[in-house]
Design a protein around this motif. Structure first.
Motif, PDB file in Angstrom:
ATOM      1  N   GLN A  92       0.717  -1.248   0.034  1.00 56.60           N
ATOM      2  CA  GLN A  92       0.190   0.384  -0.149  1.00 56.60           C
ATOM      3  C   GLN A  92       0.938   1.324  -0.118  1.00 56.60           C
ATOM      4  N   GLU A  93       1.901   1.016   1.061  1.00 59.38           N
ATOM      5  CA  GLU A  93       2.367   2.119   1.194  1.00 59.38           C
ATOM      6  C   GLU A  93       3.595   2.507  -0.367  1.00 59.38           C
ATOM      7  N   ILE A  94       4.064   1.578  -1.257  1.00 60.55           N
ATOM      8  CA  ILE A  94       4.584   1.056  -2.480  1.00 60.55           C
ATOM      9  C   ILE A  94       3.797   2.867  -3.300  1.00 60.55           C
ATOM     10  N   LEU A  95       2.583   1.833  -3.531  1.00 59.53           N
ATOM     11  CA  LEU A  95       1.366   2.270  -4.527  1.00 59.53           C
ATOM     12  C   LEU A  95       1.401   3.672  -4.285  1.00 59.53           C
ATOM     13  N   GLU A  96       1.075   3.686  -2.464  1.00 61.28           N
ATOM     14  CA  GLU A  96       0.326   5.981  -2.577  1.00 61.28           C
ATOM     15  C   GLU A  96       1.198   6.221  -2.852  1.00 61.28           C
ATOM     16  N   ARG A  97       2.904   6.139  -2.508  1.00 60.98           N
ATOM     17  CA  ARG A  97       4.188   6.924  -2.879  1.00 60.98           C
ATOM     18  C   ARG A  97       4.477   7.313  -4.210  1.00 60.98           C
ATOM     19  N   LEU A  98       4.183   6.030  -5.848  1.00 60.44           N
ATOM     20  CA  LEU A  98       4.022   5.880  -6.691  1.00 60.44           C
ATOM     21  C   LEU A  98       2.917   5.992  -7.340  1.00 60.44           C
ATOM     22  N   GLU A  99       1.227   6.647  -6.390  1.00 62.87           N
ATOM     23  CA  GLU A  99       0.389   7.203  -7.234  1.00 62.87           C
ATOM     24  C   GLU A  99      -0.210   6.520  -7.970  1.00 62.87           C
ATOM     25  N   VAL A 100       0.423   5.235  -8.209  1.00 64.46           N
ATOM     26  CA  VAL A 100      -0.949   4.233  -9.176  1.00 64.46           C
ATOM     27  C   VAL A 100      -1.726   2.909  -8.766  1.00 64.46           C
ATOM     28  N   PRO A 140      13.247  -1.842 -11.826  1.00 62.63           N
ATOM     29  CA  PRO A 140      13.346  -1.603 -10.791  1.00 62.63           C
ATOM     30  C   PRO A 140      11.951  -0.233 -10.289  1.00 62.63           C
ATOM     31  N   VAL A 141      11.761   0.080  -8.643  1.00 64.35           N
ATOM     32  CA  VAL A 141      11.691   1.089  -8.159  1.00 64.35           C
ATOM     33  C   VAL A 141      12.530   1.373  -7.362  1.00 64.35           C
ATOM     34  N   VAL A 142      12.646   3.194  -7.425  1.00 59.94           N
ATOM     35  CA  VAL A 142      13.315   3.625  -6.810  1.00 59.94           C
ATOM     36  C   VAL A 142      12.286   4.762  -5.507  1.00 59.94           C
ATOM     37  N   ILE A 143      12.905   4.185  -4.044  1.00 62.92           N
ATOM     38  CA  ILE A 143      11.635   5.707  -3.798  1.00 62.92           C
ATOM     39  C   ILE A 143      12.463   5.952  -2.481  1.00 62.92           C
ATOM     40  N   TYR A 144      12.642   7.114  -2.623  1.00 63.29           N
ATOM     41  CA  TYR A 144      13.467   8.315  -1.889  1.00 63.29           C
ATOM     42  C   TYR A 144      12.627   9.068  -0.611  1.00 63.29           C
ATOM     43  N   HIS A 145      12.888   9.681   0.287  1.00 60.20           N
ATOM     44  CA  HIS A 145      12.455   9.834   0.871  1.00 60.20           C
ATOM     45  C   HIS A 145      11.075  10.848   0.818  1.00 60.20           C
ATOM     46  N   ASP A 146      10.913  11.757   0.123  1.00 60.66           N
ATOM     47  CA  ASP A 146       9.690  13.086  -0.521  1.00 60.66           C
ATOM     48  C   ASP A 146       9.224  11.717  -1.654  1.00 60.66           C
ATOM     49  N   SER A 147       9.693  11.411  -3.200  1.00 64.95           N
ATOM     50  CA  SER A 147       8.718  10.726  -3.933  1.00 64.95           C
ATOM     51  C   SER A 147       9.293   9.124  -3.822  1.00 64.95           C
ATOM     52  N   ALA A 148       8.649   8.808  -5.306  1.00 65.18           N
ATOM     53  CA  ALA A 148       8.851   8.010  -5.600  1.00 65.18           C
ATOM     54  C   ALA A 148       8.828   7.637  -6.882  1.00 65.18           C
ATOM     55  N   ARG A 149       9.611   5.947  -7.965  1.00 62.95           N
ATOM     56  CA  ARG A 149       9.633   6.168  -9.405  1.00 62.95           C
ATOM     57  C   ARG A 149       9.713   5.142  -9.984  1.00 62.95           C
ATOM     58  N   LEU A 150       9.186   4.471 -10.963  1.00 63.01           N
ATOM     59  CA  LEU A 150       9.786   3.318 -11.705  1.00 63.01           C
ATOM     60  C   LEU A 150      10.950   3.426 -12.621  1.00 63.01           C
ATOM     61  N   ILE A 151      11.661   3.038 -11.903  1.00 60.76           N
ATOM     62  CA  ILE A 151      13.061   3.825 -13.253  1.00 60.76           C
ATOM     63  C   ILE A 151      12.742   3.108 -14.672  1.00 60.76           C
ATOM     64  N   GLY A 152      13.018   3.727 -16.449  1.00 64.22           N
ATOM     65  CA  GLY A 152      12.721   2.624 -16.926  1.00 64.22           C
ATOM     66  C   GLY A 152      14.222   3.330 -17.345  1.00 64.22           C
TER      67      GLY A 152
END
Length: 122
Positions: free
Chosen positions: A50-58, A99-111
């Motif tokens: 849930q936290e990964i999804l929320e941070r990625l907003e997906v 890969p997924v990268v989660i930073y302190h303030d954001s997250a992203r799927l890395i292309g």
């Protein structure tokens, strides 16, 4: 997931060459300490997902790797609702698009590994 400002959490598939290459780039970043999470060796809790999804907003279906061997064998053509998708990911963590990268303030799927370098330079 507690991640300090100078840290990043790198979620990857150790069986994937591109993910391992991206991890090498991440580990070379001078502004971040890298924590790793290998989907082949980790089982996600519902809370973590849930936290990964929320941070990625997906939504969960956006996190599914449709090229995964498990997806191709068991889930092609199968209609999954949100809960079923989360259960499938918990059961088969290699279904996660990485890969997924989660930073302190954001997250992203890395292309591309270049995205990591751009973030480090900013």
């Amino acid at each position: 997931m507690e991640i300090a400002e100078n840290e990043l959490l790198f979620i990857y598939d150790s069986n994937d060459l591109q993910d391992r290459e991206a991890l090498a780039y991440a580990q070379s970043l001078k502004n971040y300490q890298v924590k790793t999470l290998d989907v082949r060796a980790h089982t996600f809790t519902e809370w973590q997902l849930q936290e990964i999804l929320e941070r990625l907003e997906v939504e969960p279906e956006d996190l599914i790797n449709r090229r995964s061997a498990v997806y191709l064998k068991e889930y092609v053509g199968v209609e999954l609702d949100r809960e079923d998708t989360l259960k499938a990911i918990r059961k088969h963590t290699d279904l996660i698009k990485t890969p997924v990268v989660i930073y302190h303030d954001s997250a992203r799927l890395i292309g591309s590994s270049y995205e990591l370098i751009k973030k480090d330079m900013s």
